[in-house]
Design a protein around this motif. Structure first.
Motif, PDB file in Angstrom:
ATOM      1  N   GLN A 121       0.830  -1.205   0.000  1.00 33.35           N
ATOM      2  CA  GLN A 121       0.000   0.000   0.000  1.00 33.35           C
ATOM      3  C   GLN A 121       0.867   1.258   0.000  1.00 33.35           C
ATOM      4  O   GLN A 121       0.568   2.235  -0.696  1.00 33.35           O
ATOM      5  CB  GLN A 121      -0.921   0.000   1.218  1.00 33.35           C
ATOM      6  CG  GLN A 121      -2.079  -0.976   1.113  1.00 33.35           C
ATOM      7  CD  GLN A 121      -2.944  -0.955   2.357  1.00 33.35           C
ATOM      8  OE1 GLN A 121      -2.459  -1.106   3.487  1.00 33.35           O
ATOM      9  NE2 GLN A 121      -4.229  -0.757   2.183  1.00 33.35           N
ATOM     10  N   GLN A 156       0.950   3.978  -3.038  1.00 35.16           N
ATOM     11  CA  GLN A 156       0.649   5.380  -2.776  1.00 35.16           C
ATOM     12  C   GLN A 156       1.779   6.271  -3.288  1.00 35.16           C
ATOM     13  O   GLN A 156       1.540   7.330  -3.877  1.00 35.16           O
ATOM     14  CB  GLN A 156       0.447   5.606  -1.273  1.00 35.16           C
ATOM     15  CG  GLN A 156       0.120   7.057  -0.892  1.00 35.16           C
ATOM     16  CD  GLN A 156      -1.187   7.535  -1.499  1.00 35.16           C
ATOM     17  OE1 GLN A 156      -2.116   6.757  -1.682  1.00 35.16           O
ATOM     18  NE2 GLN A 156      -1.259   8.819  -1.822  1.00 35.16           N
ATOM     19  N   ARG A 178      -4.156  -0.597  -7.969  1.00 35.26           N
ATOM     20  CA  ARG A 178      -4.622  -0.490  -6.583  1.00 35.26           C
ATOM     21  C   ARG A 178      -5.909  -1.298  -6.386  1.00 35.26           C
ATOM     22  O   ARG A 178      -6.151  -1.843  -5.309  1.00 35.26           O
ATOM     23  CB  ARG A 178      -4.829   0.972  -6.202  1.00 35.26           C
ATOM     24  CG  ARG A 178      -3.525   1.738  -6.062  1.00 35.26           C
ATOM     25  CD  ARG A 178      -3.719   3.135  -5.531  1.00 35.26           C
ATOM     26  NE  ARG A 178      -4.134   3.130  -4.137  1.00 35.26           N
ATOM     27  CZ  ARG A 178      -4.238   4.232  -3.396  1.00 35.26           C
ATOM     28  NH1 ARG A 178      -3.923   5.418  -3.912  1.00 35.26           N
ATOM     29  NH2 ARG A 178      -4.626   4.167  -2.155  1.00 35.26           N
TER      30      ARG A 178
END
Length: 470
Positions: free
Chosen positions: A252, A256, A278
């Motif tokens: 994650q 990001q 994602r």
């Protein structure tokens, strides 16, 4: 009026001590987090969590603090000591018996939440058999994993990787433009990831990201934009690699980072691809709502007729399966096929070039397994395995493992065990947590047939493969 900084507790843990030291030096230099953010290019919210001791800092962040705040190497030395102590602690406590966990649940961290959250950690999720015969997943450092396996093949990095990416800075490669070096290195890393496993490639990918950031300081105009695009691509690759080893928090983080860099690159198609990825990550994390919503956003953003619209629709379809909505999932897969058939993509676009009818169907097979349609799922995986190119070694292991689970669900124990043994062999070579998660599920499914000869062979092989101690 700004929010008052939370009082730090350096005595709580080594990570809290490091965070407190980082904040103290920053404040001594008269810099706010927002001001430091502009210098080190890490988000102020991430730095705030690190300073509070809520998150383990990456080595890159600590080095940036040390450099920009003129700490004289003190922060780097403290960080290295903490990581070394954590790894030593992990290697002493590998054997775990935790009856409260099921094999399909989140990996257990042996060094506390701080270690499992670190985006820079080289953790590997591995299966461990408990005293009561179940298999759970345990997060180990790469060092502990390699030591436990004792495998010469695992200890020796692929020569192609070392040759293409041995130097930290692309400027040291003679006769090649630095930007082209990064592009060539990324291609080599992707090839070797599939052959040898993510855990060998992750440290080199991180080195490339650090080198790109350094080079960005020296370049302007088109070169800088090209470097930002490369940083996005390497961050996405790191997100995929950490996803494969089961470190979803790290994945994650890197996704990001990739999304933020993609916006800076000025390439909307790249941003579109990161959004689709994602959605795929959310599906692996069993976050059905996120998988569907992000996929829909990615499809809406995609240029009409582009390949990326079909990619997004494919990942969103699995989100419906996770929600138990069989009809909606089937409609979504048919929609993905329709988008692919009618697409008119830019031939120069590198995004999603692997998408074809077979890829959509193997994703559908995964969803069918989730929905309890085991026989249809097994057939889909067999077809996918037969069509895989020779170089997709790890993906073959994933499909074999999923096919084995589907056969077990259909009551075909011997075939499930035979495919499980093939998947286990590839899983040991690549260290893929995606494979080990499937095999852990299979191990539990086959308990009711434990006296069947083929099943006995599989269970014995699993017992030899999992780590009982280091």
């Amino acid at each position: 009026m700004g929010q008052r900084p939370r009082k730090l507790t350096p005595e709580a843990s080594p990570l809290h001590q490091l965070g407190a030291e980082m904040r103290q030096i920053r404040e001594d230099r008269g810099l706010s987090l927002r001001e430091l953010e502009k210098k080190v290019r890490f988000s102020h919210s991430y730095m705030a969590r690190v300073e509070r001791g809520d998150q383990t800092p990456s080595a890159d962040l600590v080095a940036a603090y040390d450099r920009e705040l003129n700490a004289g190497g003190s922060l780097i030395r403290l960080h290295k000591r903490i990581i070394s102590d954590s790894e030593s602690s992990a290697s002493r406590r590998v054997y775990v018996s935790n009856p409260g966990l099921h094999v399909s649940k989140t990996p257990v961290s042996l060094v506390g939440d701080e270690g499992s959250e670190a985006p820079s950690s080289e953790g590997i999720s591995v299966p461990v058999r408990t005293d009561d015969g179940r298999i759970i997943h345990v997060s180990l450092s790469r060092r502990a994993m390699l030591g436990a396996l004792g495998s010469a093949a695992a200890l020796s990095a692929a020569p192609e990787v070392a040759a293409a990416a041995s130097s930290r800075s692309a400027r040291l490669v003679s006769g090649m433009d630095p930007i082209e070096h990064f592009r060539a290195t990324r291609r080599v890393l992707i090839d070797n990831d599939n052959l040898f496993g993510a855990h060998k490639v992750i440290p080199i990918v991180k080195q490339q990201i650090a080198a790109i950031k350094e080079l960005r300081e020296q370049r302007r105009g088109a070169d800088r934009r090209a470097l930002i695009q490369l940083q996005t691509q390497f961050s996405e690759l790191c997100g995929w690699l950490t996803q494969d080893i089961g470190d979803f928090r790290a994945s994650q983080h890197w996704m990001q980072q990739a999304l933020e860099a993609s916006h800076m690159s000025g390439d909307p198609e790249l941003t579109n691809f990161i959004l689709a990825r994602r959605s795929q990550l959310a599906g692996d994390m069993h976050d059905a709502i996120e998988a569907v919503d992000v996929a829909e956003a990615a499809e809406d953003m995609a240029t009409p007729g582009s390949r990326l619209a079909a990619v997004a629709a494919t990942y969103g379809a699995h989100g419906y399966a996770l929600r138990g909505e069989k009809d909606a999932a089937q409609r979504a897969y048919e929609h993905a096929h329709e988008l692919r058939q009618n697409m008119d993509p830019d031939p120069a676009s590198p995004w999603g070039v692997w998408l074809d009818a077979a890829y959509i169907e193997v994703q559908r097979a995964h969803s069918l397994s989730v929905l309890g349609e085991h026989a249809a799922a097994a057939e889909g995986f067999h077809q996918a395995i037969s069509e895989l190119p020779p170089g997709f070694h790890r993906d073959r292991g994933v499909y074999l493992g999923r096919a084995a689970v589907a056969h077990a669900g259909a009551g075909e124990a011997e075939q499930a065990a035979a495919m499980g043994l093939q998947a286990l062999s590839i899983g040991l070579e690549t260290g893929s947590a995606r494979i080990s998660r499937e095999l852990a599920q299979l191990d539990g499914q086959l308990n009711q047939w434990r006296n069947v000869p083929g099943v006995t062979d599989f269970k014995e092989a699993m017992s030899e493969a999992v780590l009982r101690q280091v």
